[in-house]
Design an enzyme around this catalytic site. Structure first.
Site, PDB file in Angstrom:
ATOM      1  N   ASP A 228       4.317   6.036   6.827  1.00  0.00           N
ATOM      2  CA  ASP A 228       3.319   4.987   6.985  1.00  0.00           C
ATOM      3  C   ASP A 228       3.985   3.606   7.041  1.00  0.00           C
ATOM      4  O   ASP A 228       4.590   3.172   6.063  1.00  0.00           O
ATOM      5  CB  ASP A 228       2.330   5.044   5.817  1.00  0.00           C
ATOM      6  CG  ASP A 228       1.101   4.180   6.028  1.00  0.00           C
ATOM      7  OD1 ASP A 228       1.176   3.246   6.849  1.00  0.00           O
ATOM      8  OD2 ASP A 228       0.072   4.449   5.388  1.00  0.00           O
TER       9      ASP A 228
ATOM     10  N   HIS B  24       0.090   6.231   9.026  1.00  0.00           N
ATOM     11  CA  HIS B  24      -1.078   5.603   8.404  1.00  0.00           C
ATOM     12  C   HIS B  24      -2.339   6.403   8.760  1.00  0.00           C
ATOM     13  O   HIS B  24      -3.105   6.040   9.642  1.00  0.00           O
ATOM     14  CB  HIS B  24      -1.200   4.154   8.871  1.00  0.00           C
ATOM     15  CG  HIS B  24      -2.146   3.335   8.046  1.00  0.00           C
ATOM     16  ND1 HIS B  24      -1.941   3.091   6.706  1.00  0.00           N
ATOM     17  CD2 HIS B  24      -3.298   2.687   8.370  1.00  0.00           C
ATOM     18  CE1 HIS B  24      -2.920   2.342   6.244  1.00  0.00           C
ATOM     19  NE2 HIS B  24      -3.759   2.090   7.225  1.00  0.00           N
TER      20      HIS B  24
ATOM     21  N   SER C  14      -6.994   3.419   3.611  1.00  0.00           N
ATOM     22  CA  SER C  14      -6.315   2.144   3.800  1.00  0.00           C
ATOM     23  C   SER C  14      -6.887   1.121   2.814  1.00  0.00           C
ATOM     24  O   SER C  14      -6.823   1.338   1.610  1.00  0.00           O
ATOM     25  CB  SER C  14      -6.450   1.690   5.256  1.00  0.00           C
ATOM     26  OG  SER C  14      -5.563   0.626   5.526  1.00  0.00           O
TER      27      SER C  14
END
Length: 318
Positions: A261, A293, A177
């Site tokens: 995502d 994600h 991320s």
């Protein structure tokens, strides 16, 4: 005396003497303990399942600190491989997401494979912007200060070079991320000082990310990264975005992403893969059609881990 680890869920026993809590450490996942405040006696109430592994020899976390470019002290947790591996050991720097997150010492699970089987040291830094170090520290990477956190990793590379048992010439940087952005940014800034980089569901272009992330979180992210609708900020965000500095990535890259995502859209992965491949740099790309994600299905998590081990063996250990 308690084992080193994280304490959660502190609760008084009705006898008003025993304090119960959950403890997570490098050697067990989550177990219930109590300490008697009158006698200081520590009792362990449960024995967590660890799949038959002998966890006694797993590495404990070591708190390490280094000075960054502005004299500020940055810290992280280092796990050293066992002494059966001689000489200077290669290092994986694993940067947390958030950026308002924090790496804390815990049970590493399959990450112990890198330590115990491959002899790789693991280092989890808490660069500026991390939580747990005060409000000022948490805002030191906001907006136009974004790349100061990347410079914290540059200072960490300097620190690694001073350690007699760590190999400054064999370093891989990884992150998920926001940590994925950090990994890409390190690869653009310090490509000559690392062997490879792994980007997991990371941001490659702040403008396209802010324009395409789910609307329910867009304003929240603008507070952190800056508002891309402001022309001056937009120019800055484009300037620092890894995809626009991809010509500086000269070491192998592994990009991992989920097709669905909602936070960091798949295009963030596709555009960095396309751009770096044009430069004839080795790029591995793993995209799961049934993930978002980060990978959550066991078969996908396993595949990601095995593929990452292959990448580490090929580009960090050879």
């Amino acid at each position: 005396k308690l084992p080193v680890g994280q304490v959660y869920g502190i609760t008084w026993h009705r006898n008003n003497e025993d304090l119960g809590f959950t403890l997570v450490s490098a050697h067990f996942t989550a177990d219930v303990y109590s300490v008697n405040i009158r006698t200081n006696k520590v009792e362990r109430w449960t024995e967590s399942e660890t799949g038959g592994l002998n966890t006694a020899n797993f590495s404990d976390a070591e708190l390490v600190r280094w000075q960054s470019f502005d004299g500020r002290t940055i810290s992280g947790f280092l796990y050293r491989p066992p002494t059966k591996f001689p000489g200077k050991r290669p290092v994986i720097i694993d940067i947390h997401g958030g950026p308002e997150g924090q790496s804390r010492p815990s049970f590493l699970g399959r990450y112990n494979y890198y330590l115990n089987e491959l002899g790789v040291a693991l280092l989890f830094p808490n660069v500026r912007g991390s939580t747990g170090y005060g409000k000022t520290f948490m805002t030191l990477d906001n907006a136009y200060k974004r790349e100061d956190s990347v410079r914290d990793i540059g200072a960490l590379l300097d620190w690694i070079a001073t350690q007699p048992d760590l190999d400054k010439d064999r370093i891989l940087v990884s992150g998920g991320s926001y940590g994925g952005y950090m990994s890409l940014a390190v690869a653009t800034k310090y490509s000559d000082r690392i062997r490879a980089a792994i980007d997991i569901v990371g941001i490659s272009n702040f403008v396209t990310f802010l324009e395409n992330t789910e609307s329910y979180r867009r304003d929240l992210r603008r507070v952190e990264y800056g508002d891309e609708r402001d022309p001056k900020m937009r120019e800055f965000l484009l300037k620092i975005s890894p995809v626009n500095n991809a010509s500086n990535i000269r070491k192998p890259l592994f990009v991992i992403h989920g097709q669905n995502d909602p936070r960091v859209p798949l295009r963030e992965a596709e555009q960095i893969v396309e751009t770096v491949r044009k430069n004839n740099i080795p790029v591995w790309y793993l995209m799961a059609k049934d993930e978002g994600h980060g990978f959550s299905k066991k078969q996908n998590i396993d595949f990601q881990f095995y593929a990452t081990v292959m990448f580490v063996k090929e580009y960090l250990l050879k």
